[in-house]
Design a protein around this motif. Sequence first.
Motif, PDB file in Angstrom:
ATOM      1  N   GLN A   1       0.903  -1.279   0.030  1.00 24.99           N
ATOM      2  CA  GLN A   1       0.003  -0.096   0.021  1.00 24.99           C
ATOM      3  C   GLN A   1       0.808   1.200  -0.002  1.00 24.99           C
ATOM      4  OE1 GLN A   1      -2.558   0.278   3.400  1.00 24.99           O
ATOM      5  NE2 GLN A   1      -3.775   2.117   2.492  1.00 24.99           N
ATOM      6  N   THR A   2       1.817   1.272   0.839  1.00 18.83           N
ATOM      7  CA  THR A   2       2.599   2.593   1.126  1.00 18.83           C
ATOM      8  C   THR A   2       4.011   2.225   0.713  1.00 18.83           C
ATOM      9  OG1 THR A   2       3.030   1.982   3.276  1.00 18.83           O
ATOM     10  CG2 THR A   2       1.122   3.348   2.939  1.00 18.83           C
ATOM     11  N   GLU A   3       4.577   1.405   0.389  1.00 18.43           N
ATOM     12  CA  GLU A   3       5.770   0.981  -0.006  1.00 18.43           C
ATOM     13  C   GLU A   3       6.081  -0.143  -0.884  1.00 18.43           C
ATOM     14  OE1 GLU A   3       7.966   0.689   3.358  1.00 18.43           O
ATOM     15  OE2 GLU A   3       7.501  -1.199   4.008  1.00 18.43           O
ATOM     16  N   THR A   4       7.272  -0.142  -1.617  1.00 21.21           N
ATOM     17  CA  THR A   4       7.450  -1.470  -2.191  1.00 21.21           C
ATOM     18  C   THR A   4       8.798  -2.015  -1.605  1.00 21.21           C
ATOM     19  OG1 THR A   4       6.972  -0.675  -4.433  1.00 21.21           O
ATOM     20  CG2 THR A   4       8.549  -2.259  -4.257  1.00 21.21           C
ATOM     21  N   GLN A   5       8.751  -3.110  -1.053  1.00 17.01           N
ATOM     22  CA  GLN A   5       9.923  -3.766  -0.210  1.00 17.01           C
ATOM     23  C   GLN A   5      10.419  -4.785  -1.400  1.00 17.01           C
ATOM     24  OE1 GLN A   5       9.362  -5.411   3.560  1.00 17.01           O
ATOM     25  NE2 GLN A   5       7.521  -4.387   3.876  1.00 17.01           N
ATOM     26  N   TYR A   6      11.792  -4.666  -1.153  1.00 20.10           N
ATOM     27  CA  TYR A   6      12.484  -5.678  -2.121  1.00 20.10           C
ATOM     28  C   TYR A   6      13.423  -6.621  -1.558  1.00 20.10           C
ATOM     29  CZ  TYR A   6      16.010  -2.111  -1.780  1.00 20.10           C
ATOM     30  OH  TYR A   6      17.182  -1.136  -1.268  1.00 20.10           O
ATOM     31  N   MET A   7      13.984  -7.480  -2.213  1.00 17.92           N
ATOM     32  CA  MET A   7      15.112  -8.166  -1.943  1.00 17.92           C
ATOM     33  C   MET A   7      16.237  -8.914  -3.014  1.00 17.92           C
ATOM     34  SD  MET A   7      15.131 -11.870   0.515  1.00 17.92           S
ATOM     35  CE  MET A   7      14.590 -10.941   1.936  1.00 17.92           C
ATOM     36  N   ILE A   8      17.187  -8.768  -3.043  1.00 14.37           N
ATOM     37  CA  ILE A   8      18.240  -9.181  -4.115  1.00 14.37           C
ATOM     38  C   ILE A   8      18.666 -10.402  -3.551  1.00 14.37           C
ATOM     39  CG2 ILE A   8      19.907  -8.545  -5.899  1.00 14.37           C
ATOM     40  CD1 ILE A   8      17.526  -6.776  -5.963  1.00 14.37           C
ATOM     41  N   TYR A   9      18.784 -11.491  -4.152  1.00 15.63           N
ATOM     42  CA  TYR A   9      19.529 -12.719  -3.837  1.00 15.63           C
ATOM     43  C   TYR A   9      19.822 -13.665  -4.826  1.00 15.63           C
ATOM     44  CZ  TYR A   9      15.207 -15.301  -4.963  1.00 15.63           C
ATOM     45  OH  TYR A   9      13.998 -15.757  -5.719  1.00 15.63           O
TER      46      TYR A   9
ATOM     47  N   SER B   1      13.459  -1.004   1.046  1.00 13.43           N
ATOM     48  CA  SER B   1      12.241  -0.413   0.731  1.00 13.43           C
ATOM     49  C   SER B   1      12.284   0.831   0.140  1.00 13.43           C
ATOM     50  CB  SER B   1      11.429  -0.421   1.974  1.00 13.43           C
ATOM     51  OG  SER B   1      11.607   0.454   2.906  1.00 13.43           O
ATOM     52  N   CYS B   2      11.196   1.011  -0.582  1.00 15.19           N
ATOM     53  CA  CYS B   2      11.257   2.249  -1.281  1.00 15.19           C
ATOM     54  C   CYS B   2       9.748   2.938  -1.519  1.00 15.19           C
ATOM     55  CB  CYS B   2      11.923   2.228  -2.887  1.00 15.19           C
ATOM     56  SG  CYS B   2      11.084   0.979  -3.842  1.00 15.19           S
ATOM     57  N   SER B   3       9.640   3.776  -2.295  1.00 16.48           N
ATOM     58  CA  SER B   3       8.125   4.502  -2.248  1.00 16.48           C
ATOM     59  C   SER B   3       7.285   3.489  -2.978  1.00 16.48           C
ATOM     60  CB  SER B   3       8.366   5.841  -3.071  1.00 16.48           C
ATOM     61  OG  SER B   3       8.835   5.877  -4.159  1.00 16.48           O
ATOM     62  N   GLY B   4       6.237   3.536  -2.903  1.00 15.29           N
ATOM     63  CA  GLY B   4       5.140   2.484  -3.081  1.00 15.29           C
ATOM     64  C   GLY B   4       4.682   2.926  -4.637  1.00 15.29           C
TER      65      GLY B   4
ATOM     66  N   THR C   1      10.135   1.895 -11.947  1.00 14.82           N
ATOM     67  CA  THR C   1      11.149   1.640 -12.734  1.00 14.82           C
ATOM     68  C   THR C   1      12.381   2.360 -12.309  1.00 14.82           C
ATOM     69  OG1 THR C   1      10.366   3.571 -14.231  1.00 14.82           O
ATOM     70  CG2 THR C   1       9.584   1.269 -14.829  1.00 14.82           C
ATOM     71  N   ASP C   2      12.192   3.185 -11.787  1.00 12.97           N
ATOM     72  CA  ASP C   2      13.342   4.184 -11.171  1.00 12.97           C
ATOM     73  C   ASP C   2      14.110   3.575 -10.207  1.00 12.97           C
ATOM     74  OD1 ASP C   2      12.832   6.251 -12.958  1.00 12.97           O
ATOM     75  OD2 ASP C   2      12.232   7.778 -11.495  1.00 12.97           O
ATOM     76  N   GLN C   3      13.412   2.610  -9.225  1.00 12.59           N
ATOM     77  CA  GLN C   3      14.042   2.030  -8.361  1.00 12.59           C
ATOM     78  C   GLN C   3      14.664   0.703  -8.748  1.00 12.59           C
ATOM     79  OE1 GLN C   3      14.675   2.576  -5.263  1.00 12.59           O
ATOM     80  NE2 GLN C   3      15.297   0.609  -4.613  1.00 12.59           N
ATOM     81  N   ILE C   4      14.207  -0.095  -9.804  1.00 12.33           N
ATOM     82  CA  ILE C   4      14.671  -1.106 -10.613  1.00 12.33           C
ATOM     83  C   ILE C   4      15.925  -0.956 -11.139  1.00 12.33           C
ATOM     84  CG2 ILE C   4      14.356  -2.941 -12.128  1.00 12.33           C
ATOM     85  CD1 ILE C   4      11.216  -2.601 -11.566  1.00 12.33           C
TER      86      ILE C   4
END
Length: 336
Positions: free
Chosen positions: A85-93, A104-107, A117-120
Amino acid sequence: MPKEMKKVILQGIRKTLLADGSTTKVELSYKLGISFPTVSKLVAQMEKKGELMSVGLDDSSGGRRARRYAYNPDYQLIAILFLEQTETQYMIYNVSGEVKERGSCSGFLQDGIEALTDQIESLIDRHPGIRSLAFGVPGSVNNGRIIYIPGYEKFHYFDLKSAIEARFGLPVVVENDMNAAVLGYYKKMEFRNDESLIYLYFGQNGPGAGILVNGNVVRGSTSFSGEVSFVPLYDNRSFQEAIINAEGTVTVMREGIGADAVSRLVAAFTAILNPNAVIFVRDEVNTELLKSIELRSASYIAKEHLPKLIVSDWKEDYLNGLKRLGLDLMIRTNDD
């Protein structure tokens, strides 16, 4: 060698190496039912690219010592992102499960596709080895297209998979959050292939369920399965209307009608699918509530047919499911 045949063999080699840890060409030839020269050729190509690595020689059994190979865990990295809802959580493995970065970053759901796309792009700049992307979405997904996401109607029918693949040229998988969770729980518990499970989540944006039958996630003909908010349990109320009050708060823990609605849903799942278990989110139930649901369910359907009612960590299961989807995507891609 035909391209499709090569693709199947490469997938078999990856699966075998990831499952066994290491293997020889002879063992690969035997397990895959592929000729030794064909296996040797493909192993040599994979080693040259850095996808495989030699881990030494086996002990001699009287002849030439066989070289043993393992998958290079850092050859490919996988990025998983949960769109919340309010953020995008991510994990690289990597393929061994070693986490390289998490945060995490903005949702995306609030800020739109450009923020995502900027976050990716930033993640790929820091980790050029990222070769595949897996997204979890709190809504129904059909082949990478978001077809229903309550509260975020502007993203209905948004093709997230195509948009990200076009932007980055990487393979993408997009999955409903509850489908990912039930898959993650199933893989974590290492059930038999004939196990059937329901993963039920009440949520603040509407309830949902992940359904797994005989070891396979059920998505339905239009990928709308699990949208239990619409199930009409009473004359004038759906399941969602029965468990969420006018302020949008889940009432299951406090009001009798909520627990009864869940019990009716459990009974309905029992009559239709007869699952082994219904999994509840640990933060949403307690022992007293589960006992109440069990007793009420038995008033609607014979007790001996009812599933086990168990609790689990939804976040952990969701993560495990996305990791599995990302790994499966990695195994299927980069076959040129």
